[in-house]
Structures are given as structure tokens and as C-alpha cells.
Design a protein around this motif. Structure first.
Motif, PDB file in Angstrom:
ATOM      1  N   THR A 102      76.437 110.312  42.475  1.00 53.88           N
ATOM      2  CA  THR A 102      77.866 110.570  42.628  1.00 53.88           C
ATOM      3  C   THR A 102      78.631 109.811  41.542  1.00 53.88           C
ATOM      4  O   THR A 102      78.083 108.935  40.864  1.00 53.88           O
ATOM      5  CB  THR A 102      78.353 110.130  44.016  1.00 53.88           C
ATOM      6  OG1 THR A 102      78.133 108.711  44.166  1.00 53.88           O
ATOM      7  CG2 THR A 102      77.594 110.866  45.113  1.00 53.88           C
ATOM      8  N   GLN A 103      79.905 110.153  41.409  1.00 59.09           N
ATOM      9  CA  GLN A 103      80.724 109.481  40.397  1.00 59.09           C
ATOM     10  C   GLN A 103      80.869 107.994  40.708  1.00 59.09           C
ATOM     11  O   GLN A 103      80.841 107.159  39.797  1.00 59.09           O
ATOM     12  CB  GLN A 103      82.095 110.151  40.329  1.00 59.09           C
ATOM     13  CG  GLN A 103      82.051 111.586  39.837  1.00 59.09           C
ATOM     14  CD  GLN A 103      83.418 112.228  39.800  1.00 59.09           C
ATOM     15  OE1 GLN A 103      84.400 111.652  40.244  1.00 59.09           O
ATOM     16  NE2 GLN A 103      83.487 113.444  39.285  1.00 59.09           N
ATOM     17  N   GLY A 104      81.022 107.678  41.983  1.00 57.40           N
ATOM     18  CA  GLY A 104      81.124 106.267  42.350  1.00 57.40           C
ATOM     19  C   GLY A 104      79.863 105.491  42.046  1.00 57.40           C
ATOM     20  O   GLY A 104      79.913 104.350  41.553  1.00 57.40           O
ATOM     21  N   TYR A 105      78.716 106.112  42.317  1.00 55.85           N
ATOM     22  CA  TYR A 105      77.458 105.426  42.014  1.00 55.85           C
ATOM     23  C   TYR A 105      77.288 105.237  40.515  1.00 55.85           C
ATOM     24  O   TYR A 105      76.818 104.187  40.063  1.00 55.85           O
ATOM     25  CB  TYR A 105      76.286 106.219  42.575  1.00 55.85           C
ATOM     26  CG  TYR A 105      74.954 105.747  42.048  1.00 55.85           C
ATOM     27  CD1 TYR A 105      74.345 104.614  42.580  1.00 55.85           C
ATOM     28  CD2 TYR A 105      74.320 106.409  40.999  1.00 55.85           C
ATOM     29  CE1 TYR A 105      73.136 104.154  42.077  1.00 55.85           C
ATOM     30  CE2 TYR A 105      73.120 105.957  40.503  1.00 55.85           C
ATOM     31  CZ  TYR A 105      72.528 104.836  41.043  1.00 55.85           C
ATOM     32  OH  TYR A 105      71.342 104.381  40.547  1.00 55.85           O
ATOM     33  N   VAL A 106      77.652 106.259  39.719  1.00 57.01           N
ATOM     34  CA  VAL A 106      77.510 106.142  38.259  1.00 57.01           C
ATOM     35  C   VAL A 106      78.364 104.995  37.734  1.00 57.01           C
ATOM     36  O   VAL A 106      77.916 104.194  36.901  1.00 57.01           O
ATOM     37  CB  VAL A 106      77.896 107.473  37.589  1.00 57.01           C
ATOM     38  CG1 VAL A 106      77.976 107.309  36.078  1.00 57.01           C
ATOM     39  CG2 VAL A 106      76.883 108.556  37.946  1.00 57.01           C
ATOM     40  N   LEU A 107      79.593 104.885  38.222  1.00 54.33           N
ATOM     41  CA  LEU A 107      80.457 103.786  37.781  1.00 54.33           C
ATOM     42  C   LEU A 107      79.869 102.441  38.193  1.00 54.33           C
ATOM     43  O   LEU A 107      79.847 101.482  37.396  1.00 54.33           O
ATOM     44  CB  LEU A 107      81.853 103.970  38.368  1.00 54.33           C
ATOM     45  CG  LEU A 107      82.873 102.874  38.042  1.00 54.33           C
ATOM     46  CD1 LEU A 107      83.077 102.755  36.535  1.00 54.33           C
ATOM     47  CD2 LEU A 107      84.198 103.146  38.750  1.00 54.33           C
ATOM     48  N   ARG A 108      79.378 102.369  39.419  1.00 54.17           N
ATOM     49  CA  ARG A 108      78.784 101.107  39.889  1.00 54.17           C
ATOM     50  C   ARG A 108      77.540 100.745  39.085  1.00 54.17           C
ATOM     51  O   ARG A 108      77.354  99.590  38.709  1.00 54.17           O
ATOM     52  CB  ARG A 108      78.439 101.259  41.375  1.00 54.17           C
ATOM     53  CG  ARG A 108      77.762 100.036  41.980  1.00 54.17           C
ATOM     54  CD  ARG A 108      77.205 100.371  43.349  1.00 54.17           C
ATOM     55  NE  ARG A 108      76.519  99.241  43.956  1.00 54.17           N
ATOM     56  CZ  ARG A 108      75.716  99.343  45.001  1.00 54.17           C
ATOM     57  NH1 ARG A 108      75.490 100.523  45.551  1.00 54.17           N
ATOM     58  NH2 ARG A 108      75.120  98.272  45.509  1.00 54.17           N
ATOM     59  N   LYS A 109      76.704 101.743  38.796  1.00 51.13           N
ATOM     60  CA  LYS A 109      75.468 101.463  38.064  1.00 51.13           C
ATOM     61  C   LYS A 109      75.765 101.079  36.618  1.00 51.13           C
ATOM     62  O   LYS A 109      75.095 100.188  36.050  1.00 51.13           O
ATOM     63  CB  LYS A 109      74.563 102.694  38.109  1.00 51.13           C
ATOM     64  CG  LYS A 109      73.161 102.472  37.527  1.00 51.13           C
ATOM     65  CD  LYS A 109      72.422 101.399  38.318  1.00 51.13           C
ATOM     66  CE  LYS A 109      70.999 101.210  37.805  1.00 51.13           C
ATOM     67  NZ  LYS A 109      70.091 102.283  38.251  1.00 51.13           N
ATOM     68  N   MET A 110      76.766 101.692  36.004  1.00 49.99           N
ATOM     69  CA  MET A 110      77.126 101.324  34.635  1.00 49.99           C
ATOM     70  C   MET A 110      77.642  99.891  34.568  1.00 49.99           C
ATOM     71  O   MET A 110      77.302  99.146  33.635  1.00 49.99           O
ATOM     72  CB  MET A 110      78.165 102.293  34.099  1.00 49.99           C
ATOM     73  CG  MET A 110      77.637 103.700  33.875  1.00 49.99           C
ATOM     74  SD  MET A 110      78.921 104.897  33.434  1.00 49.99           S
ATOM     75  CE  MET A 110      79.442 104.257  31.863  1.00 49.99           C
ATOM     76  N   LEU A 111      78.427  99.501  35.561  1.00 49.37           N
ATOM     77  CA  LEU A 111      78.907  98.112  35.591  1.00 49.37           C
ATOM     78  C   LEU A 111      77.760  97.155  35.867  1.00 49.37           C
ATOM     79  O   LEU A 111      77.718  96.054  35.300  1.00 49.37           O
ATOM     80  CB  LEU A 111      80.006  97.972  36.653  1.00 49.37           C
ATOM     81  CG  LEU A 111      81.311  98.734  36.363  1.00 49.37           C
ATOM     82  CD1 LEU A 111      82.277  98.572  37.530  1.00 49.37           C
ATOM     83  CD2 LEU A 111      81.949  98.248  35.076  1.00 49.37           C
ATOM     84  N   TRP A 112      76.845  97.560  36.742  1.00 48.49           N
ATOM     85  CA  TRP A 112      75.704  96.687  37.032  1.00 48.49           C
ATOM     86  C   TRP A 112      74.815  96.525  35.806  1.00 48.49           C
ATOM     87  O   TRP A 112      74.229  95.454  35.593  1.00 48.49           O
ATOM     88  CB  TRP A 112      74.888  97.252  38.191  1.00 48.49           C
ATOM     89  CG  TRP A 112      73.758  96.368  38.596  1.00 48.49           C
ATOM     90  CD1 TRP A 112      73.803  95.283  39.434  1.00 48.49           C
ATOM     91  CD2 TRP A 112      72.389  96.476  38.166  1.00 48.49           C
ATOM     92  NE1 TRP A 112      72.554  94.711  39.547  1.00 48.49           N
ATOM     93  CE2 TRP A 112      71.674  95.416  38.778  1.00 48.49           C
ATOM     94  CE3 TRP A 112      71.717  97.347  37.337  1.00 48.49           C
ATOM     95  CZ2 TRP A 112      70.311  95.239  38.586  1.00 48.49           C
ATOM     96  CZ3 TRP A 112      70.358  97.167  37.127  1.00 48.49           C
ATOM     97  CH2 TRP A 112      69.670  96.119  37.748  1.00 48.49           C
ATOM     98  N   GLN A 113      74.687  97.566  34.993  1.00 44.06           N
ATOM     99  CA  GLN A 113      73.902  97.450  33.768  1.00 44.06           C
ATOM    100  C   GLN A 113      74.517  96.449  32.804  1.00 44.06           C
ATOM    101  O   GLN A 113      73.802  95.804  32.029  1.00 44.06           O
ATOM    102  CB  GLN A 113      73.798  98.824  33.090  1.00 44.06           C
ATOM    103  CG  GLN A 113      72.835  99.790  33.756  1.00 44.06           C
ATOM    104  CD  GLN A 113      71.392  99.422  33.512  1.00 44.06           C
ATOM    105  OE1 GLN A 113      71.029  98.868  32.477  1.00 44.06           O
ATOM    106  NE2 GLN A 113      70.544  99.715  34.480  1.00 44.06           N
ATOM    107  N   LEU A 114      75.847  96.287  32.846  1.00 39.68           N
ATOM    108  CA  LEU A 114      76.505  95.322  31.979  1.00 39.68           C
ATOM    109  C   LEU A 114      76.467  93.916  32.562  1.00 39.68           C
ATOM    110  O   LEU A 114      76.377  92.934  31.821  1.00 39.68           O
ATOM    111  CB  LEU A 114      77.954  95.743  31.742  1.00 39.68           C
ATOM    112  CG  LEU A 114      78.150  97.095  31.052  1.00 39.68           C
ATOM    113  CD1 LEU A 114      79.637  97.411  30.924  1.00 39.68           C
ATOM    114  CD2 LEU A 114      77.477  97.116  29.689  1.00 39.68           C
TER     115      LEU A 114
END
Length: 345
Positions: A102-114
């Protein structure tokens, strides 16, 4: 149609039907023909060959053209569900697991990668009410943030290829085959490192490490490389960035990728040695520390070359220009003086 059926070319093995000269054509199933779905060819169910109204003449209830079409449809349907073509639905189900985000998961995962920090593991994995907007679900279960997906690596890979083409364009070296060459080189590098990591995990006891999981985890580097290239283009203005800010941000992005990869390899259960391989547990712990470090070298290998930096006006160059202007002024003054002397004389 009897002469047509009698003259049908014979193939290796039994034909799916035979012709009875007394009662007319009827279905005789043997071996592979019955398994291939040819039992649908012949008179309608419950009919008797040779009875009135059940002839195989065109337009009749037993039209052979319609029976053949139905048999072929049945054959391909069986091939799709049970035969060699059944491989494709399995592929679709497998990749759907990695792209179901989902869009929320993608945003969360991108922030977690950083900012990869250790997240608490889910106790049961089952949702106890309405799901949050940033969770990822699979078969009704909530997945941890360390679980790999292929959406972010795929989008990062596409962005990386486009930015590489943009850099070649800024160097006035762009050609149609630049994108294909970049894709080929990056895919070959990714494939080789996936095979090497899979072999290393196998030798250290993690025999159940999925290849697709490893490809997704190693593919996150393209997300970080895309960010590095984007920051460099912004800070360098289309030229090679030389500022300390760029070098600091690029170093932080590379370190964040290594830390996120280490967290995933350390916490995912299927990346751990299976029971009976405890003797190589120490080697495995060393391996999951070495892999992120080696990724930094691969990131350096995948970084494209930048356009030449802007050449600032050097001090010596400025002095030469000033000297030239002064010499030109002196020559002009001397010429004017000579012309005045000539007139006076």
C-alpha cells in the motif's frame, strides 16, 4: 463425412476416434487421448450412434466441428491448470506476494530504509481489529517492516536507469543504447551477487534462504543510488558535485543501506541456519556482517561518471586577461600618439 474421416492422416499412437462402418463414427478413447481431454469428442452424452437426429452432419446435434472446438478448449483448460502452463499461475501468485503493498507501507518502508532501527517483532502476526494504514498484509497476517518487497527495488531500479541516462545526456554522450546497456550491466551485477550470496548462505547453514528474498534485499541499493544521484544533480547543478555536503549525504545514504540490509538479514528467520547446522552459526553471523560491507563496493561500481565540474576563473587566468587588456590599451595609445605626431609634423 465418412470418406473424410476415413482419409484422416494417421499419427503416432491411436487416434482420438475411430469410424465404425456399421454404426457410424463414435468415440473410442484409449490411453493418452482420454488423458488429453479428447473424451469430449463424439456424440452428445446419452445418445446412441446411428440413431435418428444424432447424425454428424453439419448443423446436427453431433456436429464434429463443435465437438472438436469443445475438446480443444477442454484440453487447453486442463493444460493451464494441470500441465506445463500451470507454471504461470504459480509465478503470478509468487510475485503478487512481493508487490502486494500500500502507499502507506511504501512510505514507511522508504523511511525505514533511510533510518533503519530495530522494530518490535509482531507477537502473533494476526490483526486485532482495523489495520493501520502503513502495514503490509499477507493472508490476513501483518508482516514486519524488515520483510522484503519488490515494489521499492523495482521503482528504484527504473529511477536509477533514467538518472544514468540523464547524466550521459548532460555529458552529450546519450544514445538509444545507453539505457539498454545500463539495464543489462545492472541486472548482470545483481544476478551474480544474488547467486554468490545464495551459495554463501547455503554453505553457512541457511539452506532455506529464498532467492527472491535475496534479490529484493540486494535490490534496495538502487533506491539509495537513485537518491545519491538526485542529490548530486541538485547540488552540482548538472556537473560533478564537489561540495562537502554531497559527500556527507552520499556517505549517510550508503551507511543507511548497509544498516538496513544487516537488520533484515539478522532478523528474518528464513535467513538463519536451519536446525542441525549450529556448527557454522559463527560463520553465518560473520557473513551477515560482511555482505553489507561488500555492498558498498558494488554501489561504487554501479555509480555512473559525472559530467566535468565547472571550471572556476583561476587567478593566473585572470591576470593574463588583465595583462592582455592593458597591452591592447597601450598599443592603442601608442598608435594614437604616432598619428598625432605625424599630423603635427
Amino acid at each position: 463425412l465418412k470418406p473424410f474421416l476415413l482419409s484422416w492422416p494417421k499419427t503416432e499412437g491411436a487416434l482420438p476416434w475411430t469410424v465404425d462402418r456399421v454404426s457410424g463414427p463414435h468415440c473410442v478413447m484409449e490411453g493418452a487421448a482420454a488423458d488429453a481431454g479428447w473424451e469430449d469428442v463424439g456424440p452428445a452424452s446419452g445418445s446412441t450412434p446411428g440413431m435418428p437426429g444424432q447424425s454428424f452432419m453439419p448443423g446436427g446435434l453431433g456436429d464434429p466441428t463443435g465437438a472438436m472446438t469443445e475438446a480443444m478448449v477442454s484440453h487447453y483448460a486442463r493444460e493451464l491448470t494441470q500441465g506445463s502452463l500451470s507454471f504461470w499461475p504459480h509465478v503470478v501468485r509468487t510475485f503478487r506476494r512481493y508487490f502486494n503493498v500500500t502507499q502507506g507501507y511504501v512510505l514507511r518502508k522508504m523511511l525505514w530504509q533511510l533510518l533503519p532501527r530495530a522494530m518490535p517483532k509482531q507477537k502473533s502476526g494476526e490483526l486485532e481489529g482495523e489495520a493501520d494504514w502503513d502495514v503490509r498484509l499477507q493472508d490476513g497476517l501483518q508482516l514486519d517492516v524488515e520483510e522484503p518487497d519488490m515494489y521499492i527495488p523495482t521503482m528504484g531500479f527504473v529511477t536509477y536507469v533514467i538518472l544514468c541516462g540523464l547524466l550521459r545526456g548532460l555529458k552529450e554522450q546519450f544514445a538509444p543504447d545507453v539505457l539498454s546497456a545500463t539495464i543489462t550491466f545492472a541486472m548482470v551485477v545483481l544476478l551474480l551477487e544474488v547467486l554468490a550470496v545464495k551459495a554463501a548462505f547455503f554453505m553457512t547453514g541457511a539452506v532455506n534462504a529464498p532467492v527472491l528474498d535475496l534479490a529484493a534485499l540486494l535490490g534496495y541499493k538502487f533506491y539509495h543510488l537513485s537518491l545519491i544521484l538526485a542529490v548530486g544533480l541538485l547540488l552540482g547543478g548538472g556537473h560533478k558535485p564537489e561540495s562537502i555536503v554531497y559527500k556527507l549525504l552520499a556517505s549517510c545514504l550508503l551507511l543507511s543501506y548497509g544498516a538496513s540490509l544487516f537488520q533484515a538479514l539478522r532478523r528474518l528467520l528464513r535467513m538463519q541456519p536451519t536446525p542441525g547446522h549450529e556448527a557454522v552459526a559463527d560463520v553465518h553471523r560473520l557473513l551477515i556482517k560482511v555482505i553489507p560491507v561488500l555492498q558498498l563496493a558494488l554501489c561504487w561500481l554501479l555509480m555512473p561518471s559525472w559530467p566535468a565540474p565547472r571550471t572556476p576563473l583561476a587567478t593566473d587566468g585572470g591576470s593574463d586577461v588583465a595583462s592582455g587588456i592593458a597591452a591592447q590599451l597601450n598599443a592603442t595609445a601608442l598608435a594614437a600618439a604616432a598619428a598625432t605626431t605625424t599630423r603635427l609634423g
